[in-house]
Enzyme design. Structure first.
Site, mmCIF file in Angstrom:
data_model
loop_
_atom_site.group_PDB
_atom_site.id
_atom_site.type_symbol
_atom_site.label_atom_id
_atom_site.label_comp_id
_atom_site.label_asym_id
_atom_site.label_seq_id
_atom_site.Cartn_x
_atom_site.Cartn_y
_atom_site.Cartn_z
ATOM 1 N N ASP A 52 0.841 -1.202 0.000
ATOM 2 C CA ASP A 52 0.000 0.000 0.000
ATOM 3 C C ASP A 52 0.875 1.249 0.000
ATOM 4 O O ASP A 52 0.376 2.375 -0.060
ATOM 5 C CB ASP A 52 -1.015 -0.002 1.159
ATOM 6 C CG ASP A 52 -0.359 -0.105 2.516
ATOM 7 O OD1 ASP A 52 0.879 -0.185 2.590
ATOM 8 O OD2 ASP A 52 -1.098 -0.099 3.527
ATOM 9 N N SER A 53 2.210 1.049 -0.012
ATOM 10 C CA SER A 53 3.131 2.160 -0.255
ATOM 11 C C SER A 53 2.899 2.744 -1.651
ATOM 12 O O SER A 53 3.413 3.815 -1.968
ATOM 13 C CB SER A 53 4.588 1.703 -0.094
ATOM 14 O OG SER A 53 4.821 0.515 -0.827
ATOM 15 N N ASP A 91 -1.063 -6.036 -0.124
ATOM 16 C CA ASP A 91 -1.512 -5.413 1.125
ATOM 17 C C ASP A 91 -3.021 -5.231 1.126
ATOM 18 O O ASP A 91 -3.589 -4.695 0.159
ATOM 19 C CB ASP A 91 -0.885 -4.011 1.267
ATOM 20 C CG ASP A 91 0.374 -4.034 2.111
ATOM 21 O OD1 ASP A 91 0.478 -4.885 3.013
ATOM 22 O OD2 ASP A 91 1.249 -3.187 1.863
ATOM 23 N N LYS A 121 -1.333 -9.396 2.824
ATOM 24 C CA LYS A 121 -0.604 -8.945 4.021
ATOM 25 C C LYS A 121 -1.504 -8.000 4.802
ATOM 26 O O LYS A 121 -2.180 -7.152 4.223
ATOM 27 C CB LYS A 121 0.703 -8.249 3.630
ATOM 28 C CG LYS A 121 1.447 -7.642 4.827
ATOM 29 C CD LYS A 121 2.895 -7.338 4.515
ATOM 30 C CE LYS A 121 3.153 -6.016 3.807
ATOM 31 N NZ LYS A 121 2.707 -4.820 4.559
ATOM 32 N N GLU A 123 -1.548 -5.554 8.539
ATOM 33 C CA GLU A 123 -0.731 -4.946 9.595
ATOM 34 C C GLU A 123 -1.381 -5.158 10.960
ATOM 35 O O GLU A 123 -2.566 -4.856 11.142
ATOM 36 C CB GLU A 123 -0.578 -3.440 9.348
ATOM 37 C CG GLU A 123 0.197 -3.114 8.082
ATOM 38 C CD GLU A 123 0.409 -1.610 7.893
ATOM 39 O OE1 GLU A 123 0.029 -0.820 8.788
ATOM 40 O OE2 GLU A 123 0.952 -1.236 6.838
ATOM 41 N N GLU A 190 9.116 -4.313 10.563
ATOM 42 C CA GLU A 190 9.530 -3.013 10.031
ATOM 43 C C GLU A 190 10.077 -2.119 11.133
ATOM 44 O O GLU A 190 9.421 -1.908 12.168
ATOM 45 C CB GLU A 190 8.341 -2.327 9.326
ATOM 46 C CG GLU A 190 8.725 -0.970 8.737
ATOM 47 C CD GLU A 190 7.734 -0.424 7.719
ATOM 48 O OE1 GLU A 190 6.775 -1.129 7.359
ATOM 49 O OE2 GLU A 190 7.944 0.722 7.277
#
Ligand code: KIV
Length: 272
Positions: A52-53, A91, A121, A123, A190
């Protein structure tokens, strides 16, 4: 390409696990579009993350929060069309899985069905355990993400190193064990201290993939635009620039401008 995985036609979660088992480092890079994904895949990384970057590097947002599930599917399906070998992880964007586990499952199914990706993925740790478990129960491989989790930037307030204090480090270790227990195939760590990465990587059997987490993770991930030096201003300590594409591209474009203005492009051999 790695000597060990060079012959493997298609990377699966099992291949990733075997790599950890025999101590072979795992490589992961982001990609968001067809052309870049083709290059990254052919170069030989095992994992491609449609992060999602994309919200930052592709769309220019300050955070990862604005990107939508439809936009992630657009990026992911472009990447999947190019990739022949790597495992493609996508993501789940902010707001698509935190509400409840049913919503999380629906989001994961949309990503898998509409993009053709191989894994998702999410978070977070304990607070999203139900969502992770429900997605896993549908047969969708899940990668966890602990430490600095950019979707929670407004809770943290800064992008500085996480889990430096004992209590947060302990929670991260417990979260990592939980992710392994429920069946995640790997976990991104991270921006945490290298010592903690070592402890986590030695405490769980599934592979850890580090970014700003030091040398002891089982694998590494970077944002492809960062590795290639496209945005010169972004230079955190953990980043190594492997190219200066910003200069290469700027030179190419200024040469083009100069050739067009000087009337040397296109020439006769470049015309019909
Ligand atoms: O979105 C992303 O690119 C990521 C990596 C930084 C791990 O989550």
């Amino acid at each position: 390409m790695s000597v060990h995985t060079a012959d493997i036609k298609r990377i699966t979660t099992h291949v990733i696990q075997e790599m950890k088992n025999r101590g072979e480092k795992i490589t992961c890079l982001t990609a968001y579009d067809y052309s870049m994904a083709g290059i990254v895949d052919a170069a030989g990384v095992e994992l491609i993350l449609v992060g999602d970057s994309a919200s930052n590097v592709m769309a220019g947002h300050e955070t990862t929060l604005p990107i939508t599930i439809d936009q992630m599917i657009y990026h992911a399906s472009s990447v999947v069309r190019a990739v022949k070998r790597a495992l493609v992880v996508v993501d789940l964007p902010f707001g698509s899985y935190q509400g409840n586990s049913r919503e999380a499952l629906n989001s994961a199914i949309r990503i898998m069905k509409e993009s053709g990706a191989h894994a998702v993925k999410l978070e977070g740790g304990l607070e999203i355990k139900d969502s992770i478990t429900r997605i896993l129960s549908a047969g969708v491989p899940v990668m966890g993400h602990l430490g600095l989790t950019p979707q929670s930037i407004y809770k943290f307030g800064t992008y500085t190193v996480r889990a430096k204090q004992e209590a947060e480090a302990q929670k991260l270790l417990e979260d990592a064990k939980m992710l392994e227990e429920v069946g995640c195939f790997s976990v991104v760590l991270e921006k945490i201290p290298a010592k903690l990465t070592k402890q986590v990587s030695e405490s769980i059997q599934i592979p850890t993939i580090g970014i700003g987490a030091g040398p002891h993770a089982d694998g590494q991930v970077l944002v492809i635009h960062d590795l290639l030096g496209i945005n010169k201003e972004f230079k955190p300590r953990f980043l190594r620039h492997y190219a200066d594409l910003n200069s290469v591209m700027t030179n190419a474009i200024t040469n083009y401008i100069s050739d067009v203005k000087g009337k040397s492009f296109p020439n006769e051999s470049e015309s019909y």
